[in-house]
Design an enzyme around this catalytic site. Structure first.
Site, mmCIF file in Angstrom:
data_model
loop_
_atom_site.group_PDB
_atom_site.id
_atom_site.type_symbol
_atom_site.label_atom_id
_atom_site.label_comp_id
_atom_site.label_asym_id
_atom_site.label_seq_id
_atom_site.Cartn_x
_atom_site.Cartn_y
_atom_site.Cartn_z
ATOM 1 N N ASP A 295 2.338 -30.961 7.833
ATOM 2 C CA ASP A 295 1.832 -31.551 6.598
ATOM 3 C C ASP A 295 0.375 -31.154 6.368
ATOM 4 O OD1 ASP A 295 0.673 -33.147 8.534
ATOM 5 O OD2 ASP A 295 1.456 -35.040 7.766
ATOM 6 N N SER A 296 -0.186 -30.404 7.303
ATOM 7 C CA SER A 296 -1.492 -29.778 7.101
ATOM 8 C C SER A 296 -1.462 -28.813 5.920
ATOM 9 C CB SER A 296 -1.941 -29.043 8.367
ATOM 10 O OG SER A 296 -0.907 -28.204 8.864
ATOM 11 N N ASP B 241 7.339 -31.439 9.749
ATOM 12 C CA ASP B 241 6.550 -32.658 9.797
ATOM 13 C C ASP B 241 7.085 -33.684 8.810
ATOM 14 O OD1 ASP B 241 4.479 -33.285 11.508
ATOM 15 O OD2 ASP B 241 2.987 -32.095 10.445
ATOM 16 N N LYS C 107 9.053 -33.741 13.347
ATOM 17 C CA LYS C 107 7.939 -34.315 14.104
ATOM 18 C C LYS C 107 7.418 -35.521 13.343
ATOM 19 C CE LYS C 107 3.714 -32.522 14.114
ATOM 20 N NZ LYS C 107 2.922 -33.708 13.622
ATOM 21 N N GLU D 141 4.322 -38.762 13.599
ATOM 22 C CA GLU D 141 3.109 -39.253 14.237
ATOM 23 C C GLU D 141 3.270 -40.725 14.599
ATOM 24 O OE1 GLU D 141 -0.205 -38.611 11.661
ATOM 25 O OE2 GLU D 141 0.210 -36.467 11.381
ATOM 26 N N GLU E 69 -3.104 -34.449 20.221
ATOM 27 C CA GLU E 69 -4.159 -33.882 19.379
ATOM 28 C C GLU E 69 -5.494 -34.583 19.610
ATOM 29 O OE1 GLU E 69 -5.275 -32.784 14.731
ATOM 30 O OE2 GLU E 69 -3.276 -33.566 15.222
#
Length: 285
Positions: A46-47, A85, A115, A117, A184
């Site tokens: 999502d970056s 993401d 993925k 978070e 991270e």
């Protein structure tokens, strides 16, 4: 390099063995480059909100954005595992919605894992995804979707208490069935202990050299986002400067009339040209 596409179990089996090289990618050409370079896994991060869409953070990235970019990446990959993401609010409001959105990445975009978070609070979501046949990669430490709560992109786990909480989350995610875990922006000592104590591979980004693998953002590696590079990133080349110079040369040649030159121009066959020029505009020669 493997002759077949990697799977989540393949990545899991790399625990304690060969180091895992993961890169992000956001479209067909970046995916193809990363895949041909030998990446074991490619994360459609999502970056993309920051490096592709010009957003200040990842919070504005939607499922539609992610599905669109993931499908493009899948089309460019022959060997790497494609991990998508899950964006902000795509899994936070309930287990059912989390499973449905995760399933869209596999069903509609062709990813082979997702993925998300967060720590132990998302164990029920992860278990439900796994029950539906969706492999899950975890992500703890600096979780960019929590940037508002953190007060910025700040390293995590710097105190003994915070480090213990990260270790507990790592254990919970491994126990829940994640096949790998991104760490991270955490101290190297914390990442090293987590790596030693959990049975799944750790993939570091700003987490020191003792993880089972590393991940970097495609644009950071190639120097394509000047001004956005975190301190823990290694830039392997600078493509921004020569790319800008090449584009500036094109603009200059257009203005000067140097492009297109004869080598860049198509011509009609002489007989066809004669027939065309003899036409008086009515279609009659």
């Amino acid at each position: 390099m493997p002759s077949k596409q990697r799977t989540a179990p393949d990545i899991l089996a790399m625990k304690g063995g060969g180091r895992i090289a993961m890169l992000t990618a956001y479209d067909f050409p970046t995916a193809r480059l990363a895949d041909e370079a030998g990446a074991d896994a490619i994360l459609v991060g999502d970056s993309l909100g920051m490096v592709c869409l010009g957003l200040p953070d990842t919070l504005g990235v939607t499922m539609d954005h992610m599905l669109h970019h993931t499908a493009a990446v899948v089309r460019g990959v022959a060997r790497a595992l494609v991990v998508a993401d899950m964006p902000f609010l795509s899994y936070h409001t309930g287990v059912g919605e989390a499973v449905a959105n995760a399933g869209r990445f596999l069903q509609q975009a062709g990813a082979r894992a997702v993925k998300l978070e967060g720590g132990a609070e998302f164990v029920p979501h992860i278990q439900a995804m796994l029950a539906a046949g969706i492999p899950v990669m975890g992500h703890i430490g600096l979780t960019p979707q929590q940037v508002a709560r953190f007060g910025g992109f700040k390293a995590q786990g710097k105190t003994a208490r915070a480090a213990k909480a990260l270790l507990a989350d790592a254990r919970a995610l491994a126990q829940a069935g994640c096949f790998a875990l991104v760490l991270e922006a955490v101290p190297a000592e914390v990442a090293e202990r987590i790596t030693a104590e959990i049975p799944i591979p750790t993939i570091g980004i700003g987490a020191g050299p003792r993880c089972d693998g590393q991940v970097l953002v495609f644009h950071d590696v190639l120097g394509l986002c000047p001004g956005l590079r975190p301190s823990f990133v290694k830039q392997y080349t600078d493509l921004w400067t020569p790319a800008r110079e090449a584009l500036a040369a094109y603009c200059r040649e257009v203005r000067e009339g140097a492009f297109p030159a004869e080598a860049n121009t198509r011509r009609m066959a002489p007989d066809e040209l004669d027939a065309f020029q003899a036409d008086d505009g009515t279609g009659q020669a």
